[in-house]
Design a protein around this motif. Structure first.
Motif, short mmCIF file in Angstrom:
data_model
loop_
_atom_site.label_atom_id
_atom_site.label_comp_id
_atom_site.label_asym_id
_atom_site.label_seq_id
_atom_site.Cartn_x
_atom_site.Cartn_y
_atom_site.Cartn_z
N ALA A 89 1.25 -1.51 0.69
CA ALA A 89 0.28 -0.38 -0.02
C ALA A 89 0.69 1.27 0.04
O ALA A 89 0.52 2.29 -0.53
CB ALA A 89 -0.74 0.07 1.47
N ALA A 90 1.86 1.09 0.29
CA ALA A 90 2.74 2.19 0.57
C ALA A 90 3.63 2.71 -1.05
O ALA A 90 2.95 4.21 -0.99
CB ALA A 90 4.24 2.04 2.02
N ILE A 91 4.41 1.84 -1.12
CA ILE A 91 4.51 2.07 -2.46
C ILE A 91 3.26 2.40 -3.46
O ILE A 91 4.11 3.20 -4.58
CB ILE A 91 5.13 0.36 -3.06
N ASP A 92 2.92 1.81 -3.54
CA ASP A 92 1.54 2.50 -4.66
C ASP A 92 0.81 3.35 -4.05
O ASP A 92 1.16 4.73 -5.23
CB ASP A 92 0.10 1.74 -4.37
N LEU A 93 1.40 4.27 -2.85
CA LEU A 93 0.77 5.40 -2.74
C LEU A 93 1.91 6.32 -3.09
O LEU A 93 1.86 7.80 -3.66
CB LEU A 93 0.51 5.87 -0.59
N TYR A 95 6.20 11.56 -2.46
CA TYR A 95 6.79 10.84 -1.18
C TYR A 95 5.64 12.37 0.26
O TYR A 95 5.64 12.03 0.86
CB TYR A 95 8.09 10.63 -1.14
N ALA A 96 5.71 13.34 -0.71
CA ALA A 96 5.56 14.38 0.02
C ALA A 96 3.51 14.07 0.56
O ALA A 96 3.91 14.67 1.59
CB ALA A 96 5.32 15.44 -0.20
N ARG A 97 3.21 14.32 -0.37
CA ARG A 97 1.69 13.25 -0.08
C ARG A 97 1.49 12.21 0.85
O ARG A 97 -0.07 12.25 0.39
CB ARG A 97 0.81 13.52 -1.19
N LEU A 98 2.36 11.52 1.26
CA LEU A 98 2.10 10.08 0.99
C LEU A 98 1.37 10.44 2.72
O LEU A 98 2.20 11.07 3.21
CB LEU A 98 2.96 9.42 0.91
N THR A 99 0.03 9.71 3.40
CA THR A 99 0.26 10.47 4.91
C THR A 99 0.49 8.58 5.50
O THR A 99 0.31 7.57 4.52
CB THR A 99 -0.94 10.72 5.16
N MET A 100 0.84 8.53 6.57
CA MET A 100 0.11 6.67 7.43
C MET A 100 -1.33 6.34 7.64
O MET A 100 -1.72 5.65 7.22
CB MET A 100 0.75 7.01 8.47
N LEU A 130 8.87 7.97 6.81
CA LEU A 130 10.27 7.97 6.36
C LEU A 130 11.18 5.94 6.24
O LEU A 130 11.29 5.56 5.04
CB LEU A 130 11.67 8.83 6.47
N GLU A 131 10.53 5.94 7.47
CA GLU A 131 11.65 4.12 7.87
C GLU A 131 10.28 3.57 6.79
O GLU A 131 10.82 2.79 6.39
CB GLU A 131 11.50 3.68 8.70
N MET A 132 8.76 3.67 6.67
CA MET A 132 8.05 2.52 6.27
C MET A 132 8.26 2.86 4.36
O MET A 132 7.79 1.45 4.34
CB MET A 132 6.54 2.99 6.30
N VAL A 133 8.48 3.76 4.20
CA VAL A 133 8.88 3.86 2.41
C VAL A 133 10.40 3.41 2.49
O VAL A 133 9.94 2.52 1.19
CB VAL A 133 9.10 5.43 2.42
N VAL A 134 11.22 3.73 3.30
CA VAL A 134 12.33 3.07 2.90
C VAL A 134 12.06 1.02 2.62
O VAL A 134 12.96 0.27 2.08
CB VAL A 134 13.36 3.43 3.85
N ALA A 135 11.61 0.91 4.06
CA ALA A 135 11.79 -0.76 4.23
C ALA A 135 10.66 -1.23 2.66
O ALA A 135 11.38 -2.10 2.35
CB ALA A 135 10.51 -0.74 5.23
N GLY A 158 -3.51 7.60 4.97
CA GLY A 158 -3.60 6.84 3.74
C GLY A 158 -3.12 5.51 3.38
O GLY A 158 -3.90 4.42 2.80
N VAL A 159 -2.28 5.22 4.06
CA VAL A 159 -1.65 3.36 3.66
C VAL A 159 -2.74 3.22 4.68
O VAL A 159 -2.49 2.12 4.70
CB VAL A 159 0.18 3.57 4.45
N ALA A 160 -2.82 3.18 5.66
CA ALA A 160 -3.79 2.82 6.81
C ALA A 160 -4.99 2.46 6.35
O ALA A 160 -5.49 1.21 6.23
CB ALA A 160 -3.88 3.56 8.16
#
Length: 199
Positions: free
Chosen positions: A25-29, A35-40, A62-67, A42-44
């Motif tokens: 979900a994080a990668i899709d968003l 990156y700037a508009r991605l929110t926790m 940041l850590e979620m996206v990098v993972a 939204g991912v949830a």
């Protein structure tokens, strides 16, 4: 006598299936909105999980996206060892093309690079965990050419730049990259190396 430990239960155990869903979900968003508009939040919502499930795994966006990006960045197999500088350079170019032409990497990498100019913590994380493994992999191939005496030690990183940067540039500017282009780029790179060695 010490009693055997019971395996952790409840919140101490993370379901890999849930982790995978959140990561996807994080990668899709990230692909869709940057990156700037991605929110926790939204991912949830996209992953259909509570925010607590995300924060238990990663304390920050940041850590979620990098993972998630790490999963897309791990090189497949050992670095090429073709026995010649030309073969190694061509193999590294092909690997760069294969990775950078992945639709997700192609979409998110320019955004991350732009965002990294404003966010040094993100820049460091991307360099270490996203682009870093690929660069290390490619450098290992060119070190073999150096060890064979085909490439000066001081030229390894420069050849790496000449090998990867044109592919990235063309792909991010919607210009075609095919076998003929990669072959020609290889010959020009090898020619530059030889001319420098003879100067």
């Amino acid at each position: 006598m010490t009693k055997p430990r019971r395996p952790p239960t409840g919140n101490a155990v993370f379901s890999q299936a849930v982790t995978d869903v959140i990561t996807e979900a994080a990668i899709d968003l990230l692909v869709e909105s940057g990156y700037a508009r991605l929110t926790m939040d939204g991912v949830a919502k996209r992953a259909d999980v509570g925010k607590s499930a995300i924060y238990r795994r990663w304390p920050s966006k940041l850590e979620m996206v990098v993972a998630g990006l790490v999963e897309l960045s791990i090189p497949i197999g050992p670095a090429p060892d073709t026995g010649s500088l030309r073969g190694d350079v061509r193999a590294v170019m092909q690997a760069a093309f294969d990775w950078l032409s992945d639709p997700r990497i192609r979409a998110v990498l320019p955004d991350l690079i732009a965002e990294a100019d404003r966010n040094p913590v993100l820049a460091e994380a991307v360099a270490e965990h996203v682009t870093g493994p690929r660069v290390t992999w490619a450098r290992a191939a060119l070190h073999r050419a150096r060890d064979r005496g085909e490439l000066a030690a001081d030229d390894v990183d420069l050849v790496l730049d000449l090998t990867i940067a044109p592919v990235f540039w063309r792909l991010t500017h919607a210009r075609p990259v095919d076998d003929q282009y990669l072959d020609r780029l290889t010959e020009l790179t090898i020619g530059a190396v030889r001319q420098n060695a003879g100067s």
